[in-house]
Design an enzyme around this catalytic site. Sequence first.
Site, PDB file in Angstrom:
ATOM      1  N   GLU A 122       1.866  -6.001   6.807  1.00 36.06           N
ATOM      2  CA  GLU A 122       3.150  -5.344   7.058  1.00 36.06           C
ATOM      3  C   GLU A 122       4.309  -6.240   6.646  1.00 36.06           C
ATOM      4  O   GLU A 122       4.258  -7.453   6.781  1.00 36.06           O
ATOM      5  CB  GLU A 122       3.292  -5.001   8.546  1.00 36.06           C
ATOM      6  CG  GLU A 122       2.320  -3.937   9.029  1.00 36.06           C
ATOM      7  CD  GLU A 122       2.458  -2.633   8.269  1.00 36.06           C
ATOM      8  OE1 GLU A 122       3.603  -2.177   8.050  1.00 36.06           O
ATOM      9  OE2 GLU A 122       1.430  -2.066   7.900  1.00 36.06           O
ATOM     10  N   ARG A 181       3.605  10.832   4.257  1.00 34.92           N
ATOM     11  CA  ARG A 181       3.270  10.222   2.970  1.00 34.92           C
ATOM     12  C   ARG A 181       2.007  10.879   2.415  1.00 34.92           C
ATOM     13  O   ARG A 181       1.075  11.174   3.168  1.00 34.92           O
ATOM     14  CB  ARG A 181       3.021   8.716   3.131  1.00 34.92           C
ATOM     15  CG  ARG A 181       4.210   7.960   3.668  1.00 34.92           C
ATOM     16  CD  ARG A 181       3.906   6.508   3.898  1.00 34.92           C
ATOM     17  NE  ARG A 181       2.899   6.344   4.954  1.00 34.92           N
ATOM     18  CZ  ARG A 181       2.544   5.167   5.479  1.00 34.92           C
ATOM     19  NH1 ARG A 181       3.092   4.049   5.025  1.00 34.92           N
ATOM     20  NH2 ARG A 181       1.644   5.103   6.424  1.00 34.92           N
ATOM     21  N   ASP A 235       0.799  -1.230   0.000  1.00 30.70           N
ATOM     22  CA  ASP A 235       0.000   0.000   0.000  1.00 30.70           C
ATOM     23  C   ASP A 235       0.833   1.282   0.000  1.00 30.70           C
ATOM     24  O   ASP A 235       0.313   2.366   0.234  1.00 30.70           O
ATOM     25  CB  ASP A 235      -1.002   0.014   1.160  1.00 30.70           C
ATOM     26  CG  ASP A 235      -0.358  -0.168   2.525  1.00 30.70           C
ATOM     27  OD1 ASP A 235       0.835   0.174   2.690  1.00 30.70           O
ATOM     28  OD2 ASP A 235      -1.042  -0.658   3.437  1.00 30.70           O
ATOM     29  N   ASP A 290      -5.498  -1.185   3.400  1.00 29.09           N
ATOM     30  CA  ASP A 290      -4.410  -1.553   4.302  1.00 29.09           C
ATOM     31  C   ASP A 290      -3.955  -2.939   3.875  1.00 29.09           C
ATOM     32  O   ASP A 290      -4.781  -3.822   3.619  1.00 29.09           O
ATOM     33  CB  ASP A 290      -4.896  -1.580   5.755  1.00 29.09           C
ATOM     34  CG  ASP A 290      -3.779  -1.911   6.726  1.00 29.09           C
ATOM     35  OD1 ASP A 290      -2.657  -1.404   6.548  1.00 29.09           O
ATOM     36  OD2 ASP A 290      -4.027  -2.685   7.668  1.00 29.09           O
ATOM     37  N   THR A 291      -2.644  -3.129   3.759  1.00 29.16           N
ATOM     38  CA  THR A 291      -2.097  -4.434   3.387  1.00 29.16           C
ATOM     39  C   THR A 291      -1.195  -4.951   4.503  1.00 29.16           C
ATOM     40  O   THR A 291      -0.808  -4.196   5.393  1.00 29.16           O
ATOM     41  CB  THR A 291      -1.298  -4.337   2.060  1.00 29.16           C
ATOM     42  OG1 THR A 291      -0.217  -3.422   2.233  1.00 29.16           O
ATOM     43  CG2 THR A 291      -2.201  -3.904   0.913  1.00 29.16           C
ATOM     44  N   ARG A 293       0.931   6.820   0.022  1.00 27.89           N
ATOM     45  CA  ARG A 293       0.237   5.771   0.787  1.00 27.89           C
ATOM     46  C   ARG A 293      -1.139   5.653   0.183  1.00 27.89           C
ATOM     47  O   ARG A 293      -1.886   6.633   0.103  1.00 27.89           O
ATOM     48  CB  ARG A 293       0.164   6.170   2.269  1.00 27.89           C
ATOM     49  CG  ARG A 293      -0.771   5.329   3.134  1.00 27.89           C
ATOM     50  CD  ARG A 293      -0.299   3.885   3.234  1.00 27.89           C
ATOM     51  NE  ARG A 293      -0.893   3.170   4.338  1.00 27.89           N
ATOM     52  CZ  ARG A 293      -2.103   2.620   4.330  1.00 27.89           C
ATOM     53  NH1 ARG A 293      -2.895   2.757   3.297  1.00 27.89           N
ATOM     54  NH2 ARG A 293      -2.532   1.948   5.377  1.00 27.89           N
TER      55      ARG A 293
END
Length: 147
Positions: free
Chosen positions: A70, A113, A52, A67-68, A62
């Site tokens: 980590e 970001r 992401d 959300d992907t 971003r």
Amino acid sequence: MIIAAGGWLAFGGINNLSGLVNATRTPTADSSSAAFSFCGADRHVNCVVDGDTFWFEGEKIRIADIDTPELNPPRCEAERVKGEAAKARLLALLNAGKFSLSAGLRDEDKYGRKLRTVMRAGRSLGDTLVNEGLARRWDGARHGWCG
């Protein structure tokens, strides 16, 4: 100031106002593209950090709507595997053709970001990652990817 406004009105400004309003409601044309690769320790030009986050034209982006998992660091092996898959898929999606970036309610996150939705042909690339099981819709909080 009054003279400038008068000149604007005299040359069709009021007639062009509706076009301006309509232009803000329609999606922008997909006009951005680059040859993306994976980011390295000192490589931050048109590259993918994770599923992401990516660098584009000198800015760290971003993806705002997802959300992907980590990668730095992953909390478990399952998160690492899914995170690597999301990173590879984002690379493929960005390299698949022209796209557009649109800002939302916030311009930047707390890390500096740029928060952007990435679109191609009116569809969010984030939606593609969600539909493929590689991302979740961003709801303002991180959720675990381990079991």
